[in-house]
Write a protein that holds these residues in place. Structure first.
Motif, short mmCIF file in Angstrom:
data_model
loop_
_atom_site.label_atom_id
_atom_site.label_comp_id
_atom_site.label_asym_id
_atom_site.label_seq_id
_atom_site.Cartn_x
_atom_site.Cartn_y
_atom_site.Cartn_z
N PHE A 293 32.44 55.44 38.30
CA PHE A 293 32.22 56.16 39.55
C PHE A 293 31.32 55.38 40.51
O PHE A 293 30.68 55.97 41.37
CB PHE A 293 31.62 57.53 39.27
CG PHE A 293 32.50 58.38 38.41
CD1 PHE A 293 33.59 59.03 38.94
CD2 PHE A 293 32.24 58.52 37.05
CE1 PHE A 293 34.40 59.81 38.15
CE2 PHE A 293 33.06 59.30 36.25
CZ PHE A 293 34.13 59.94 36.81
N ASP A 294 31.24 54.02 40.34
CA ASP A 294 30.48 53.17 41.25
C ASP A 294 29.00 53.50 41.28
O ASP A 294 28.35 53.41 42.32
CB ASP A 294 31.06 53.24 42.68
CG ASP A 294 31.70 51.93 43.06
OD1 ASP A 294 31.60 50.99 42.24
OD2 ASP A 294 32.28 51.84 44.15
N ALA A 295 28.45 53.94 40.14
CA ALA A 295 27.03 54.25 40.05
C ALA A 295 26.38 53.23 39.11
O ALA A 295 27.09 52.60 38.33
CB ALA A 295 26.83 55.66 39.52
N PRO A 296 25.05 53.02 39.19
CA PRO A 296 24.40 52.09 38.26
C PRO A 296 24.55 52.53 36.81
O PRO A 296 24.79 53.70 36.53
CB PRO A 296 22.93 52.13 38.70
CG PRO A 296 22.95 52.59 40.08
CD PRO A 296 24.13 53.50 40.22
N PHE A 297 24.40 51.57 35.89
CA PHE A 297 24.52 51.82 34.46
C PHE A 297 23.55 52.92 34.03
O PHE A 297 22.39 52.93 34.45
CB PHE A 297 24.23 50.52 33.71
CG PHE A 297 24.37 50.60 32.23
CD1 PHE A 297 25.58 50.92 31.65
CD2 PHE A 297 23.29 50.35 31.41
CE1 PHE A 297 25.72 50.99 30.28
CE2 PHE A 297 23.42 50.41 30.05
CZ PHE A 297 24.64 50.73 29.49
N LEU A 298 24.02 53.88 33.21
CA LEU A 298 23.21 54.96 32.62
C LEU A 298 22.75 56.00 33.63
O LEU A 298 21.85 56.77 33.34
CB LEU A 298 21.96 54.42 31.90
CG LEU A 298 22.16 53.87 30.50
CD1 LEU A 298 20.85 53.34 29.96
CD2 LEU A 298 22.69 54.94 29.58
N SER A 299 23.35 56.07 34.84
CA SER A 299 22.94 57.15 35.75
C SER A 299 23.64 58.44 35.35
O SER A 299 24.72 58.41 34.74
CB SER A 299 23.28 56.78 37.19
OG SER A 299 24.62 56.37 37.28
N GLN A 300 23.01 59.57 35.65
CA GLN A 300 23.53 60.85 35.16
C GLN A 300 23.75 61.83 36.31
O GLN A 300 23.24 61.65 37.41
CB GLN A 300 22.53 61.46 34.16
CG GLN A 300 21.22 61.86 34.78
CD GLN A 300 20.87 63.29 34.48
OE1 GLN A 300 21.58 63.99 33.78
NE2 GLN A 300 19.75 63.73 35.03
#
Lengths: 94, 141
Positions: free
Chosen positions: B90-97
């Motif tokens: 979803f084009d978010a940084p690694f491990l974002s929630q």
């Protein structure tokens, strides 16, 4: 006044833990040491309960349950080691 | 050698294991806002299994819980890593929630977060590691 009583009881709990620690180090036999370790963990539970009254929080109550479970398991493991010489049996005698 | 008689230990264990498992699952779900979480929930679960191993024996526990705990460790780590990698889709940084509120049938308005899946992986990894260590120390061959 209420705070002073809590402080005094914390002091005496610490004192009893120090006396039990002496029994852990010096104890002539192995069951003495196990009982002293159990006494230390019970005093620790009381100390955490008094701290949670002192700080007006209920976030510390989970520590009491965890400490109770761990001291129960530890005491059973020590008792088995003293009684049978082995902690976890491969196949018990029926 | 006389036959061991530990009726009290067996009876107490059968009640206490249920209480410890319930408490560890409660700790696991409390971890989002309160003290608790995957690590301590997994450790509580492992301590319940340790109590079973202490009161009964290895063969009995293996017979009734036929799970290889090394597989549990591997799948837990895999779940945790895949949850982290899923945010890259979803084009978010690694491990974002992320989280949202849903209307579930019994619970009503409930907060569902993706961090719980990561926590579940951590719990599985901790359970597998702790039980594997205890079992391999107890093997006396």
């Amino acid at each position: 006044m209420f705070k002073l009583i809590l402080m005094i009881s914390l002091f005496f709990l610490t004192l009893s833990m120090i006396v039990a620690l002496y029994r852990v180090i010096k104890g002539p036999s192995m069951p003495d040491r196990v009982q002293a370790l159990d006494t230390i963990s019970i005093s620790l539970i009381g100390g955490v309960a008094i701290c949670s009254v002192l700080f007006h929080t209920h976030a510390l109550l989970e520590i009491i349950l965890i400490l109770g479970i761990l001291s129960f398991v530890g005491t059973i493991a020590f008792a088995r080691f003293i009684e049978r010489g082995v902690v976890i049996e491969r196949k018990r005698i029926k | 050698m006389k036959k061991p008689n530990d009726v009290i230990l067996h009876s107490v264990t059968k009640v206490a294991v249920v209480i410890i498992l319930t408490f560890s699952i409660d700790l696991f779900f409390a971890g989002h806002h309160d003290p608790g979480g995957g690590f301590i929930g997994g450790l509580g679960f492992a301590s319940a299994l340790t109590l079973l191993l202490l009161a009964f024996d290895i063969e009995w526990v293996r017979e009734n819980i036929p799970i290889d705990f090394k597989v549990i460790t591997a799948s837990g780590v895999l779940i945790a890593v895949l949850t982290g990698l899923g945010s890259l889709v979803f084009d978010a940084p690694f491990l974002s929630q992320t989280f949202n509120y849903f209307n579930l049938p019994i619970f009503g308005k409930t907060e569902l977060a993706t961090a719980v899946i990561f926590d579940f992986g951590v719990a599985l990894a901790v359970i597998g590691t702790a039980v594997t260590i205890i079992l391999s120390i107890a093997e006396d061959r």
